[in-house]
Motif scaffolding. Structure first.
Motif: not given
Length: 191
Positions: A74-83, A114-131
């Motif tokens: 789970x953790x490596x998957x979220x890391x791979x998704x966000x990076x 501007x850029x958009x990306x996937x980010x790790x949420x506090x609850x553990x999965x991912x969310x969408x971010x606009x920075x």
């Protein structure tokens, strides 16, 4: 050829599953009711006991693999998704539309900030971010949860992409696929 794997449970489950799969796919059969080991002088008069032992060993290896690795993906998957840069082309257009930025940020104030990306949420999965940066130069982040059907499809497409490009998921789930395949072949031959 030795199978080198730092995870002994994964190696054991994979080797035994593949051995059983090869046995059934190649129509393996015992020649007679006597099984002999050439290394030591032992004869087995009841080879079905050996088959029960192999099936028990396969289940034991699967149980041990599950115990050792049940949450290791789970953790490596979220890391791979966000990076992972390989997921960016999959979600980029969706996130630009989701944040209402227009095609290629045409509705945003500063195209180059501007850029958009996937980010790790506090609850553990991912969310969408606009920075982005405000006029004052301060960085601002807008976050949207994964909630719509199309959001989930984008995440699933990214996960499938990572399954084939990164060892995180495939390294975890392939031994289970092989285990289930071996079980299915065994059940099929028994029927």
């Amino acid at each position: 050829m030795a199978l080198q794997d730092s995870n002994a449970e994964r190696r054991n489950l994979t080797v035994l599953s593949v051995s059983i799969i090869i046995y059934f796919l190649a129509d393996g059969a015992l020649i007679n009711d006597i099984v002999r080991l050439q290394i030591i002088n032992v004869e087995f008069q009841q080879p079905e006991i050996l088959a029960y032992f192999v099936w028990g060993l396969l289940i034991w290896f699967c149980f041990r693999y599950w115990l050792q690795n049940k949450s290791s993906w789970r953790e490596p998957l979220i890391s791979d998704l966000t990076s992972s840069d390989s997921c960016s082309p999959i979600y980029y257009n969706h996130l630009v539309k989701r944040f209402g930025l227009g095609d290629d940020y045409s509705l945003s104030t500063f195209d180059d900030r501007h850029w958009v990306k996937l980010s790790k949420k506090q609850s553990g999965f991912v969310s969408f971010q606009h920075v982005y940066k405000e006029d004052s130069g301060k960085q601002k982040i807008d976050t949207l949860p994964v909630e719509t059907f199309s959001d989930r499809i984008i995440i699933i497409r990214c996960i499938v992409d990572l399954f084939f490009k990164q060892p995180t998921l495939s390294g975890y789930f392939v031994p289970y696929f092989l285990f289930m395949w071996a079980i299915c072949l065994g059940v099929k031959s028994a029927l």
